[in-house]
Scaffold this motif. Sequence first.
Motif, PDB file in Angstrom:
ATOM      1  N   VAL A  58      36.921  33.163  48.787  1.00 48.28           N
ATOM      2  CA  VAL A  58      38.190  33.102  48.839  1.00 48.28           C
ATOM      3  C   VAL A  58      38.676  33.579  47.845  1.00 48.28           C
ATOM      4  O   VAL A  58      39.856  34.513  47.779  1.00 48.28           O
ATOM      5  N   ALA A  59      38.130  33.523  46.443  1.00 47.79           N
ATOM      6  CA  ALA A  59      38.782  34.191  45.116  1.00 47.79           C
ATOM      7  C   ALA A  59      38.713  35.401  45.333  1.00 47.79           C
ATOM      8  O   ALA A  59      39.378  36.277  44.768  1.00 47.79           O
ATOM      9  N   LEU A  60      37.393  36.201  45.793  1.00 49.53           N
ATOM     10  CA  LEU A  60      37.221  37.455  45.948  1.00 49.53           C
ATOM     11  C   LEU A  60      38.100  38.152  46.919  1.00 49.53           C
ATOM     12  O   LEU A  60      38.884  39.203  46.743  1.00 49.53           O
ATOM     13  N   SER A  61      38.495  37.475  48.104  1.00 47.85           N
ATOM     14  CA  SER A  61      39.655  37.898  49.022  1.00 47.85           C
ATOM     15  C   SER A  61      40.924  38.008  48.239  1.00 47.85           C
ATOM     16  O   SER A  61      41.690  39.196  48.493  1.00 47.85           O
ATOM     17  N   ARG A  62      41.183  37.027  47.485  1.00 53.66           N
ATOM     18  CA  ARG A  62      42.315  37.058  47.060  1.00 53.66           C
ATOM     19  C   ARG A  62      42.568  38.263  45.934  1.00 53.66           C
ATOM     20  O   ARG A  62      43.678  38.823  45.687  1.00 53.66           O
ATOM     21  N   GLN A  63      41.578  38.547  45.211  1.00 53.66           N
ATOM     22  CA  GLN A  63      41.638  39.477  44.226  1.00 53.66           C
ATOM     23  C   GLN A  63      41.686  40.866  44.808  1.00 53.66           C
ATOM     24  O   GLN A  63      42.278  41.803  44.537  1.00 53.66           O
ATOM     25  N   MET A  64      40.920  41.003  45.870  1.00 49.77           N
ATOM     26  CA  MET A  64      41.074  42.268  46.720  1.00 49.77           C
ATOM     27  C   MET A  64      42.491  42.596  47.374  1.00 49.77           C
ATOM     28  O   MET A  64      42.975  43.614  47.468  1.00 49.77           O
TER      29      MET A  64
ATOM     30  N   VAL B  87      37.330  42.400  58.610  1.00 47.90           N
ATOM     31  CA  VAL B  87      38.366  42.428  57.573  1.00 47.90           C
ATOM     32  C   VAL B  87      38.013  41.741  56.146  1.00 47.90           C
ATOM     33  O   VAL B  87      37.270  40.522  56.150  1.00 47.90           O
ATOM     34  N   VAL B  88      37.889  42.413  55.197  1.00 49.77           N
ATOM     35  CA  VAL B  88      37.520  41.837  53.811  1.00 49.77           C
ATOM     36  C   VAL B  88      38.901  41.635  53.246  1.00 49.77           C
ATOM     37  O   VAL B  88      38.988  40.580  52.504  1.00 49.77           O
ATOM     38  N   ALA B  89      40.008  42.401  53.346  1.00 50.39           N
ATOM     39  CA  ALA B  89      41.196  42.020  52.815  1.00 50.39           C
ATOM     40  C   ALA B  89      42.119  42.832  53.620  1.00 50.39           C
ATOM     41  O   ALA B  89      41.800  44.129  54.018  1.00 50.39           O
TER      42      ALA B  89
ATOM     43  N   PHE C 255      44.639  59.515  43.718  1.00 47.38           N
ATOM     44  CA  PHE C 255      44.367  59.406  42.355  1.00 47.38           C
ATOM     45  C   PHE C 255      44.270  57.616  42.270  1.00 47.38           C
ATOM     46  O   PHE C 255      43.422  56.938  41.675  1.00 47.38           O
ATOM     47  N   GLU C 256      45.231  57.152  42.951  1.00 45.68           N
ATOM     48  CA  GLU C 256      45.449  55.644  42.656  1.00 45.68           C
ATOM     49  C   GLU C 256      44.261  55.139  43.435  1.00 45.68           C
ATOM     50  O   GLU C 256      43.819  53.847  43.383  1.00 45.68           O
ATOM     51  N   CYS C 257      43.888  55.701  44.743  1.00 48.39           N
ATOM     52  CA  CYS C 257      42.934  55.170  45.737  1.00 48.39           C
ATOM     53  C   CYS C 257      41.658  55.211  44.896  1.00 48.39           C
ATOM     54  O   CYS C 257      40.797  53.986  44.708  1.00 48.39           O
ATOM     55  N   ARG C 258      41.193  56.209  44.304  1.00 53.13           N
ATOM     56  CA  ARG C 258      40.092  56.245  43.373  1.00 53.13           C
ATOM     57  C   ARG C 258      40.043  54.989  42.261  1.00 53.13           C
ATOM     58  O   ARG C 258      39.105  54.773  42.118  1.00 53.13           O
ATOM     59  N   ARG C 259      41.130  54.985  41.617  1.00 50.54           N
ATOM     60  CA  ARG C 259      41.409  54.051  40.643  1.00 50.54           C
ATOM     61  C   ARG C 259      41.312  52.532  41.182  1.00 50.54           C
ATOM     62  O   ARG C 259      40.333  51.639  40.586  1.00 50.54           O
ATOM     63  N   ILE C 260      41.829  52.382  42.284  1.00 58.49           N
ATOM     64  CA  ILE C 260      41.417  50.995  42.913  1.00 58.49           C
ATOM     65  C   ILE C 260      39.875  50.711  43.183  1.00 58.49           C
ATOM     66  O   ILE C 260      39.540  49.563  43.097  1.00 58.49           O
ATOM     67  N   ILE C 261      39.434  51.842  44.055  1.00 58.98           N
ATOM     68  CA  ILE C 261      37.952  51.740  44.390  1.00 58.98           C
ATOM     69  C   ILE C 261      37.279  51.535  43.276  1.00 58.98           C
ATOM     70  O   ILE C 261      35.838  50.690  43.243  1.00 58.98           O
ATOM     71  N   LYS C 262      37.248  51.955  42.216  1.00 57.88           N
ATOM     72  CA  LYS C 262      36.488  51.870  40.811  1.00 57.88           C
ATOM     73  C   LYS C 262      36.394  50.504  40.661  1.00 57.88           C
ATOM     74  O   LYS C 262      35.638  49.714  40.210  1.00 57.88           O
ATOM     75  N   ARG C 263      37.812  49.759  40.429  1.00 64.45           N
ATOM     76  CA  ARG C 263      38.163  48.489  40.192  1.00 64.45           C
ATOM     77  C   ARG C 263      37.177  47.462  41.245  1.00 64.45           C
ATOM     78  O   ARG C 263      36.502  46.419  40.942  1.00 64.45           O
ATOM     79  N   ILE C 264      37.411  47.859  42.472  1.00 68.50           N
ATOM     80  CA  ILE C 264      36.652  47.160  43.436  1.00 68.50           C
ATOM     81  C   ILE C 264      35.222  47.010  43.241  1.00 68.50           C
ATOM     82  O   ILE C 264      34.902  46.039  43.323  1.00 68.50           O
ATOM     83  N   LEU C 265      34.732  48.122  42.926  1.00 69.21           N
ATOM     84  CA  LEU C 265      33.281  48.167  42.880  1.00 69.21           C
ATOM     85  C   LEU C 265      32.749  47.597  41.591  1.00 69.21           C
ATOM     86  O   LEU C 265      31.576  46.926  41.486  1.00 69.21           O
ATOM     87  N   GLU C 266      33.853  47.444  40.783  1.00 71.30           N
ATOM     88  CA  GLU C 266      33.140  46.347  39.323  1.00 71.30           C
ATOM     89  C   GLU C 266      33.229  45.101  39.923  1.00 71.30           C
ATOM     90  O   GLU C 266      32.425  44.477  39.126  1.00 71.30           O
ATOM     91  N   ILE C 267      33.888  44.738  40.645  1.00 72.05           N
ATOM     92  CA  ILE C 267      33.951  43.257  41.103  1.00 72.05           C
ATOM     93  C   ILE C 267      33.045  42.822  41.890  1.00 72.05           C
ATOM     94  O   ILE C 267      32.345  41.803  41.975  1.00 72.05           O
ATOM     95  N   ILE C 268      32.621  43.761  43.008  1.00 70.46           N
ATOM     96  CA  ILE C 268      31.448  43.595  44.012  1.00 70.46           C
ATOM     97  C   ILE C 268      30.173  43.827  43.586  1.00 70.46           C
ATOM     98  O   ILE C 268      29.638  43.895  42.922  1.00 70.46           O
TER      99      ILE C 268
END
Length: 122
Positions: free
Chosen positions: A2-8, A34-36, A109-122
Motif C-alpha cells: 500500500v505504501a509503494l502504491s501511495r508513493q507511485m 494496475v500498479v497506480a 523530460f518529466e516522464c524520464r525524471r519520474i521513471i528514474k525515481r520509480i526505478l530507484e524505489i522498486i
Amino acid sequence: MVALSRQMNEMLSQLETNVPGIESTALFDMDGLVVASRLAEDVDDEMIGAMSASILSIGNRSGQELERGSMKRIFVEGDNGSIVIMSVGEDIVLVALVEPNVKLGMLFFECRRIIKRILEII
C-alpha cells in the motif's frame, strides 16, 4: 504494498502538476494490471493497462525486427489528444493521456525524471 502504491500515485501527481496538458496518468505491469492510477473514474483501468502493455510489446518486437532496439516510448497522436506509453524498466509501463497542445519536450523530460525515481524505489 500500500505504501509503494501511495508513493507511485504521488509521483504520478507530481508529473501531472509539472507538465501542463497532462490529463491523467497510470502505471501498469506488463500483464496490464494496475500498479497506480490517476485515470478518470469512468475509464476502464484494466482495459487501458492491457492495451498499453500490448502496444509497448508490439513496439518492442517491431523495433527488434527492424534493428531499432527496444522502444523507449510510443507516442499515439489523435485529434483530441495523445497517448504516451513508456517502459519503466522491464516490468512496468507508464501511460500519460495528454492534451493536443502539450509541450512534448517538457513531457518527455518529466516522464524520464519520474521513471528514474520509480526505478530507484522498486
